[in-house]
Design a protein around this motif. Structure first.
Motif, mmCIF file in Angstrom:
data_model
loop_
_atom_site.group_PDB
_atom_site.id
_atom_site.type_symbol
_atom_site.label_atom_id
_atom_site.label_comp_id
_atom_site.label_asym_id
_atom_site.label_seq_id
_atom_site.Cartn_x
_atom_site.Cartn_y
_atom_site.Cartn_z
ATOM 1 N N MET A 102 0.812 -1.215 0.000
ATOM 2 C CA MET A 102 0.000 0.000 0.000
ATOM 3 C C MET A 102 0.848 1.269 0.000
ATOM 4 N N GLY A 103 1.882 1.333 0.828
ATOM 5 C CA GLY A 103 2.716 2.531 0.898
ATOM 6 C C GLY A 103 3.366 2.856 -0.432
ATOM 7 N N GLU A 104 3.900 1.839 -1.072
ATOM 8 C CA GLU A 104 4.553 2.042 -2.371
ATOM 9 C C GLU A 104 3.538 2.459 -3.434
ATOM 10 N N ILE A 105 2.370 1.836 -3.419
ATOM 11 C CA ILE A 105 1.325 2.166 -4.393
ATOM 12 C C ILE A 105 0.869 3.611 -4.212
ATOM 13 N N ARG A 106 0.634 3.995 -2.964
ATOM 14 C CA ARG A 106 0.145 5.356 -2.691
ATOM 15 C C ARG A 106 1.208 6.400 -3.034
ATOM 16 N N ARG A 107 2.465 6.107 -2.740
ATOM 17 C CA ARG A 107 3.557 7.034 -3.058
ATOM 18 C C ARG A 107 3.657 7.237 -4.576
ATOM 19 N N GLU A 108 3.576 6.130 -5.318
ATOM 20 C CA GLU A 108 3.629 6.210 -6.789
ATOM 21 C C GLU A 108 2.427 6.993 -7.327
ATOM 22 N N LEU A 109 1.257 6.753 -6.740
ATOM 23 C CA LEU A 109 0.053 7.493 -7.147
ATOM 24 C C LEU A 109 0.252 8.982 -6.879
ATOM 25 N N GLY A 110 0.830 9.317 -5.725
ATOM 26 C CA GLY A 110 1.090 10.718 -5.402
ATOM 27 C C GLY A 110 2.005 11.386 -6.404
ATOM 28 N N ASN A 111 3.029 10.659 -6.846
ATOM 29 C CA ASN A 111 3.943 11.212 -7.849
ATOM 30 C C ASN A 111 3.220 11.475 -9.172
ATOM 31 N N ARG A 112 2.262 10.641 -9.497
ATOM 32 C CA ARG A 112 1.577 10.763 -10.781
ATOM 33 C C ARG A 112 0.460 11.804 -10.791
ATOM 34 N N VAL A 113 -0.197 12.035 -9.659
ATOM 35 C CA VAL A 113 -1.352 12.952 -9.634
ATOM 36 C C VAL A 113 -1.059 14.242 -8.875
ATOM 37 N N ALA A 114 0.198 14.496 -8.577
ATOM 38 C CA ALA A 114 0.561 15.674 -7.780
ATOM 39 C C ALA A 114 0.107 16.979 -8.429
ATOM 40 N N LYS A 115 0.094 17.043 -9.738
ATOM 41 C CA LYS A 115 -0.297 18.275 -10.430
ATOM 42 C C LYS A 115 -1.819 18.476 -10.475
ATOM 43 N N GLN A 116 -2.582 17.365 -10.364
ATOM 44 C CA GLN A 116 -4.040 17.459 -10.477
ATOM 45 C C GLN A 116 -4.753 17.540 -9.124
ATOM 46 N N LEU A 117 -4.157 16.972 -8.075
ATOM 47 C CA LEU A 117 -4.822 16.904 -6.774
ATOM 48 C C LEU A 117 -3.971 17.547 -5.690
ATOM 49 N N ARG A 118 -4.637 18.180 -4.742
ATOM 50 C CA ARG A 118 -3.911 18.781 -3.620
ATOM 51 C C ARG A 118 -3.391 17.713 -2.663
ATOM 52 N N ARG A 119 -4.234 16.732 -2.386
ATOM 53 C CA ARG A 119 -3.854 15.664 -1.464
ATOM 54 C C ARG A 119 -4.087 14.311 -2.120
ATOM 55 N N VAL A 120 -3.197 13.403 -1.854
ATOM 56 C CA VAL A 120 -3.344 12.040 -2.380
ATOM 57 C C VAL A 120 -4.379 11.326 -1.514
ATOM 58 N N PRO A 121 -5.398 10.750 -2.127
ATOM 59 C CA PRO A 121 -6.432 10.085 -1.318
ATOM 60 C C PRO A 121 -5.921 8.808 -0.649
ATOM 61 N N GLU A 122 -6.504 8.500 0.495
ATOM 62 C CA GLU A 122 -6.258 7.219 1.152
ATOM 63 C C GLU A 122 -6.888 6.139 0.282
ATOM 64 N N LEU A 123 -6.222 5.028 0.126
ATOM 65 C CA LEU A 123 -6.737 3.947 -0.712
ATOM 66 C C LEU A 123 -7.294 2.838 0.168
ATOM 67 N N ILE A 124 -8.511 2.438 -0.130
ATOM 68 C CA ILE A 124 -9.130 1.310 0.556
ATOM 69 C C ILE A 124 -9.543 0.322 -0.526
ATOM 70 N N PHE A 125 -8.998 -0.890 -0.451
ATOM 71 C CA PHE A 125 -9.260 -1.897 -1.480
ATOM 72 C C PHE A 125 -10.379 -2.831 -1.050
ATOM 73 N N PHE A 126 -11.259 -3.121 -2.008
ATOM 74 C CA PHE A 126 -12.358 -4.057 -1.812
ATOM 75 C C PHE A 126 -12.313 -5.084 -2.931
ATOM 76 N N LEU A 127 -12.757 -6.280 -2.623
ATOM 77 C CA LEU A 127 -12.840 -7.333 -3.627
ATOM 78 C C LEU A 127 -14.185 -7.214 -4.338
ATOM 79 N N ASP A 128 -14.149 -7.026 -5.647
ATOM 80 C CA ASP A 128 -15.366 -6.921 -6.450
ATOM 81 C C ASP A 128 -15.672 -8.307 -7.014
ATOM 82 N N ASP A 129 -16.694 -8.944 -6.473
ATOM 83 C CA ASP A 129 -16.999 -10.314 -6.881
ATOM 84 C C ASP A 129 -18.177 -10.400 -7.845
#
Length: 121
Positions: free
Chosen positions: A72-99
């Motif tokens: 999760m930490g690595e995923i969120r950090r990478e997401l932050g690097n990619r969306v830094a220009k579009q969003l003020r804060r990187v959202p918390e990620l909560i994963f759910f299984l879509d069955d």
């Protein structure tokens, strides 16, 4: 309550970027199965992203969810690097299984059994 236009836009942005991140990290095709992000729902304050993962032919989906949450930490950090220009804060990620895909396959099997029984009569 329906999502606002901004929630949908941010959700779509997060979904696209997470898909690219999963592909780079090797989560999209693993153990002979496939993982895809079926949807991302944002809270009204845009601080939380509910990410729904669809797993196709993954033997132990719960174990795979654990592996994803471990990264999760690595995923969120990478997401932050990619969306830094579009969003003020990187959202918390909560994963759910879509069955829903599993339900579709079960329904198709049931309909096939019903049709086979009708043809036998």
């Amino acid at each position: 309550m329906s999502e606002t236009k901004r929630q949908k836009q941010v959700g779509q942005l997060v979904q696209e970027e997470l898909s690219n991140i999963f592909m780079r990290m090797g989560f999209n095709i693993t153990e002979g199965g496939m993982i895809s992000i079926s949807s991302v729902k944002m809270t009204p304050d845009l601080l939380e992203a509910r990410v729904y993962l669809s797993m196709f032919q993954i033997a132990q989906p719960e174990e795979m969810m654990g592996r994803i949450k471990d990264k999760m930490g690595e995923i969120r950090r990478e997401l932050g690097n990619r969306v830094a220009k579009q969003l003020r804060r990187v959202p918390e990620l909560i994963f759910f299984l879509d069955d829903t895909l599993d339900h579709v396959f079960r329904m198709e099997e049931l309909f096939k059994k019903i049709n086979d029984e009708k043809e036998k009569k």
